[in-house]
Write a protein that holds these residues in place. Sequence first.
Motif, mmCIF file in Angstrom:
data_model
loop_
_atom_site.group_PDB
_atom_site.id
_atom_site.type_symbol
_atom_site.label_atom_id
_atom_site.label_comp_id
_atom_site.label_asym_id
_atom_site.label_seq_id
_atom_site.Cartn_x
_atom_site.Cartn_y
_atom_site.Cartn_z
ATOM 1 N N GLN A 102 0.848 -1.216 0.000
ATOM 2 C CA GLN A 102 0.000 0.000 0.000
ATOM 3 C C GLN A 102 0.873 1.252 0.000
ATOM 4 O O GLN A 102 0.574 2.224 -0.706
ATOM 5 N N ALA A 103 1.955 1.221 0.781
ATOM 6 C CA ALA A 103 2.854 2.379 0.820
ATOM 7 C C ALA A 103 3.546 2.551 -0.526
ATOM 8 O O ALA A 103 3.730 3.691 -0.981
ATOM 9 N N GLN A 104 3.934 1.468 -1.199
ATOM 10 C CA GLN A 104 4.578 1.547 -2.508
ATOM 11 C C GLN A 104 3.619 2.108 -3.546
ATOM 12 O O GLN A 104 4.015 2.930 -4.390
ATOM 13 N N GLN A 105 2.370 1.708 -3.512
ATOM 14 C CA GLN A 105 1.371 2.219 -4.478
ATOM 15 C C GLN A 105 1.111 3.680 -4.223
ATOM 16 O O GLN A 105 0.894 4.453 -5.169
ATOM 17 N N ALA A 106 1.118 4.130 -2.980
ATOM 18 C CA ALA A 106 0.872 5.528 -2.658
ATOM 19 C C ALA A 106 2.013 6.394 -3.206
ATOM 20 O O ALA A 106 1.790 7.538 -3.642
ATOM 21 N N LYS A 107 3.260 5.888 -3.215
ATOM 22 C CA LYS A 107 4.404 6.650 -3.735
ATOM 23 C C LYS A 107 4.308 6.800 -5.230
ATOM 24 O O LYS A 107 4.678 7.821 -5.797
ATOM 25 N N GLU A 108 3.831 5.753 -5.926
ATOM 26 C CA GLU A 108 3.752 5.778 -7.382
ATOM 27 C C GLU A 108 2.613 6.694 -7.845
ATOM 28 O O GLU A 108 2.696 7.257 -8.931
ATOM 29 N N ALA A 109 1.587 6.853 -7.088
ATOM 30 C CA ALA A 109 0.443 7.646 -7.553
ATOM 31 C C ALA A 109 0.612 9.122 -7.335
ATOM 32 O O ALA A 109 1.452 9.770 -7.093
#
Length: 135
Positions: A128-135
């Motif tokens: 979830q933290a990785q997806q938040a960085k990409e968005a």
Amino acid sequence: MATKELTYQDVAEHNTKKDLYVVIHDKIYDATKFVDEHPGGEEVLLDVGGQDATEAFEDVGHSDEARETLDQLLVGTLKRKPGDPTPKAQQPSLAPAANTSSAGLGTAMYAVVFIGGLLAFGAYQYLQAQQAKEA
């Protein structure tokens, strides 16, 4: 105190509250002074007074402290003669033996599931933290 060797007949004469002997594992104990202090009550001792009380003593599962108290009451040993009552042999239990080896497995299984859940939760949070960085 020097220990005496008494016969079963000698012990049988000591069966009153004021003169009480009991036999436990072929050792003779003078329970006279202990009758009033016995946690199970005086009746328990009087019922086995002048007799072999081994089975009654062991069935209750006395504490280490009770066994130490016995040492202080020791009078002597029992000299068995032919015709004396013999102590009952330990009878094997009719209940099946408990299978305690699987009990540890159940606890271990819960631990594995719990740790697996923690790892899954940690992986979910990381993604979830990785997806938040990409968005």
